[in-house]
Design a protein around this motif. Structure first.
Motif, PDB file in Angstrom:
ATOM      1  N   LYS A 191      -0.350   2.724   9.087  1.00 21.20           N
ATOM      2  CA  LYS A 191       0.272   3.414  10.371  1.00 21.20           C
ATOM      3  C   LYS A 191       1.827   3.857  10.247  1.00 21.20           C
ATOM      4  CE  LYS A 191       0.728   2.032  14.750  1.00 21.20           C
ATOM      5  NZ  LYS A 191       0.507   0.752  15.827  1.00 21.20           N
ATOM      6  N   VAL A 192       2.592   2.903   9.488  1.00 24.08           N
ATOM      7  CA  VAL A 192       3.933   3.291   9.385  1.00 24.08           C
ATOM      8  C   VAL A 192       4.219   4.366   8.276  1.00 24.08           C
ATOM      9  CG1 VAL A 192       4.746   1.257  10.494  1.00 24.08           C
ATOM     10  CG2 VAL A 192       4.773   1.398   7.880  1.00 24.08           C
ATOM     11  N   THR A 193       3.275   4.443   7.286  1.00 22.64           N
ATOM     12  CA  THR A 193       3.435   5.635   6.302  1.00 22.64           C
ATOM     13  C   THR A 193       2.761   6.913   6.614  1.00 22.64           C
ATOM     14  OG1 THR A 193       1.444   4.378   5.154  1.00 22.64           O
ATOM     15  CG2 THR A 193       3.727   4.101   4.344  1.00 22.64           C
ATOM     16  N   GLY A 194       1.504   6.852   7.449  1.00 19.40           N
ATOM     17  CA  GLY A 194       0.800   7.888   7.931  1.00 19.40           C
ATOM     18  C   GLY A 194      -0.021   8.165   6.862  1.00 19.40           C
ATOM     19  N   VAL A 195      -0.561   7.267   5.849  1.00 20.83           N
ATOM     20  CA  VAL A 195      -1.370   7.550   4.924  1.00 20.83           C
ATOM     21  C   VAL A 195      -2.800   7.631   5.524  1.00 20.83           C
ATOM     22  CG1 VAL A 195      -2.468   6.133   3.074  1.00 20.83           C
ATOM     23  CG2 VAL A 195       0.081   6.357   3.174  1.00 20.83           C
ATOM     24  N   HIS A 196      -3.762   8.607   4.761  1.00 19.97           N
ATOM     25  CA  HIS A 196      -5.071   8.774   5.150  1.00 19.97           C
ATOM     26  C   HIS A 196      -5.968   8.389   3.999  1.00 19.97           C
ATOM     27  CE1 HIS A 196      -3.939  10.547   8.824  1.00 19.97           C
ATOM     28  NE2 HIS A 196      -3.275  11.306   8.487  1.00 19.97           N
ATOM     29  N   ARG A 197      -5.862   8.764   2.731  1.00 21.34           N
ATOM     30  CA  ARG A 197      -6.369   8.161   1.561  1.00 21.34           C
ATOM     31  C   ARG A 197      -5.801   7.326   0.908  1.00 21.34           C
ATOM     32  NH1 ARG A 197      -6.817  13.939  -0.786  1.00 21.34           N
ATOM     33  NH2 ARG A 197      -8.142  12.883  -2.671  1.00 21.34           N
ATOM     34  N   TYR A 198      -6.463   6.332   0.329  1.00 21.43           N
ATOM     35  CA  TYR A 198      -5.907   5.230  -0.435  1.00 21.43           C
ATOM     36  C   TYR A 198      -6.746   4.431  -1.259  1.00 21.43           C
ATOM     37  CZ  TYR A 198      -8.499   2.894   3.575  1.00 21.43           C
ATOM     38  OH  TYR A 198      -9.336   2.604   4.148  1.00 21.43           O
ATOM     39  N   ALA A 199      -6.061   3.870  -2.276  1.00 17.50           N
ATOM     40  CA  ALA A 199      -7.017   3.169  -3.623  1.00 17.50           C
ATOM     41  C   ALA A 199      -5.890   2.002  -3.752  1.00 17.50           C
ATOM     42  CB  ALA A 199      -7.069   4.056  -4.629  1.00 17.50           C
TER      43      ALA A 199
END
Lengths: 400, 400
Positions: free
Chosen positions: A122-130
């Protein structure tokens, strides 16, 4: 202020930059576009500071070292530019402004709790991750000259503590008495205070003293000898048992200097070593000698394990090697660095090639159920031509 | 074997059953059908053993205590039936056979790393899940008579360590010298070895000795006074600084008995206390006295914080109360038990009503930037008519 309160080597800037470059190389292989690093040890490794915050390392661009507190201390310790924040709510805007939020984010999935991950997303605004943890652990597995120097200083503390052990070991003392005195000795020598082990439920005592039976107890931790501890609520480490005659007393101690951990074991005895321990003792010695003669960069770790296992087997001690029954562990060595369970793992189960600069603890130990255990543990660094010990004292059985 | 190696009270069966019932009550409220408990402290709390494994608590039905190793030790410690497994791959079949896998599973999302969660989901065969950590923490916040007894024994160790501190405190000693000697004293009294703090990056020293300036340094941890430590790689705890005259030396120590943690602070001085510390010292005393007079079951924690804050403010010490600048923390107290950061948190930020059986550390401290800090910390248990201290020694400034 610092010179008054501590004595340590700051992490040099070129070292930090090299580590980040190496991480980026691994991130490229792992198709990760930016790493979000939160765990304190990983942050220290890539920035030189453990002050509260978060680090974002984009493949293309400068690392962003967010610091909540203390920004001044972080500035003294970290050779990179730091970005002060009041709260992690500011992070997203800064990342967006810098154009970092493109592609796949890598997180430390091996240590990051689920709810903290949700918050960081949430705080980074990340959508895609690994998962970036393998990348991070691979980079950390190979130690630089600077790190080897820190490890030698950690080994110096360890060596002096074992020297003290020779003086204070006594029949009738309780395991925790020896534990307390040697821990205090190490701390006065500048020991950092505790040892870190990566992962949930991974707990490590600075020292474990076992005498006879307590060395043969099966431990909940993934170690061949964990000790009985003083309570089921912390079921490892030294116990209240008194040190007796003719059975081995094992002291497993971890040095800690500037974050770097060493981990060795010596065997002590008073009186005459019970005959039953003689053959396993000789086998452990032989396994150590064999490793020192054969290990070197380029060798597969499984080969080291298999060689050791073969020596144990020809001594008729296969069942006792690295534990007995359910207490048996699958490794004879483990990587060391800022954490006590780093790569490489010296096991027969997973292939991994030794590289120059790797450091590992090697611990042939034999457990005789209902009687006790014997063995030793030394730390070595891998070179192209062989391995070098981090300590220099003899590893023979010590009579007290 | 146990009587030889440790001295502790096993968790009584009726106690375990009561805890599980209370958890089920919370699970019902939280619409969780079965809890999957993996963290070692939570497992110990609900089973009495910390041996390697996992516990599944269904709303309807008996808890299933899976044990990988050591099953014998688990059997001695845990009053419930245990289920031996060779590996966690057996878990799914057993759960299916018992018909447990219906509905929503609750996991410890506050501590369970992402990749471990994915593994547990696979080995349990869970499809629907929720966060059970709030349920668990709420249950653990209220201590039973058995637990209060353990905490008193933990406080006994703490009291004896502070008694020893009165004897060994000396000008010119380094903070880590005092640290080492007192840690050793505690260990010889049966201290469990280290203190646990819940969550990633939450690290806690058994003892922190600060003298003057080092008490005023901003700490990366969420504590008013964390100490300088000896290295940026472990930036908290005692430092190499030598103890001087006329400035307060604070000793913050944690007892540890049978898993249960106590946490108190005493202030020491040699020479004459510098006048600048006099008013904050009196204010801290007043805040303690006020809390002891007013805290009781039924009171909101925010009220306790507001009362304390008001006293600090009327002494003109608002800026120094519980830290200065970026070092300020938002709480004056925290719950204690098997971990050092349990509920309740005594803060102005979140409402929570004190309940009979809660235990908390209360630590009014004033930080004077560039000079040092003063204050004290005591542990209390909440009763219907007030609070009771866990230790009995005076908390006045100690001259050495």
């Amino acid at each position: 202020m610092m010179e008054q309160t501590g004595a340590f080597d700051p992490v040099p800037k070129e070292e930090i930059l090299r580590r980040i470059d190496e991480l980026k190389r691994r991130m490229t292989e792992g198709q990760i576009d930016f790493a979000v690093i939160f765990q304190n040890v990983d942050r220290f490794y890539f920035t030189g500071t453990m002050q509260k915050g978060m680090v974002v390392i984009p493949l293309n661009g400068e690392p962003i070292v967010f610091v909540e507190k203390d920004i001044e201390r972080a500035g003294e310790e970290c050779p990179l530019a730091t970005t002060p924040i009041k709260s992690d709510k500011e992070i997203k805007d800064i990342l967006e402004e810098k154009g970092v939020l493109q592609g796949v984010a890598g997180f430390e999935f091996d240590v990051l709790p689920v709810s903290l991950f949700e918050r960081l997303r949430k705080v980074t605004g990340v959508h895609r991750y690994a998962d970036a943890s393998a990348c991070i652990k691979e980079v950390r597995a190979v130690k630089s000259a600077f790190e080897l120097d820190q490890m030698r200083k950690s080994a110096d503390i360890l060596g002096l503590v074992f020297e003290k052990a020779r003086q204070i070991m006594r029949e009738g003392a309780r395991e925790i008495d020896i534990d307390a005195e040697l821990t205090a000795e190490g701390r006065k020598l500048g020991h950092q205070g505790f040892l870190r082990m990566r992962g949930l439920n991974q707990e490590m005592m600075t020292i474990t003293v076992t005498s006879g039976l307590t060395a043969a107890m099966i431990c909940c931790a993934d170690v061949p000898i964990g000790g009985a501890g003083v309570t089921p609520a912390l079921p490892q480490g030294s116990s209240l048992k008194r040190i007796g005659k003719d059975v081995p007393v094992l002291i497993d101690y971890g040095g800690g200097y500037n974050g770097y951990i060493t981990d060795e074991t010596r065997a002590f005895v008073t009186g005459k070593l019970d005959d039953v321990f003689r053959k396993p003792y000789e086998a452990a010695r032989e396994i150590i000698a064999d490793m020192l003669n054969h290990a070197k960069a380029g060798m597969d770790c499984t080969e080291l394990f298999v060689r050791s296992h073969r020596i144990a087997k020809s001594a008729g001690l296969e069942d006792n090697f690295m534990g007995y029954g359910k207490g048996k562990v699958a490794f004879i060595g483990h990587g060391l660095g800022l954490e006590i369970n780093e790569l490489p793992v010296i096991t027969g189960k997973h292939h991994r090639v030794l590289k120059e600069g790797m450091v590992f603890a090697f611990e042939p130990k034999f457990i005789l159920p209902g009687l006790g255990a014997i063995g030793m543990e030394i730390d070595v660094m891998v070179t192209t031509s062989g391995v070098e010990r981090l300590t220099s004292d003899p590893i023979d059985l010590i009579y007290f």
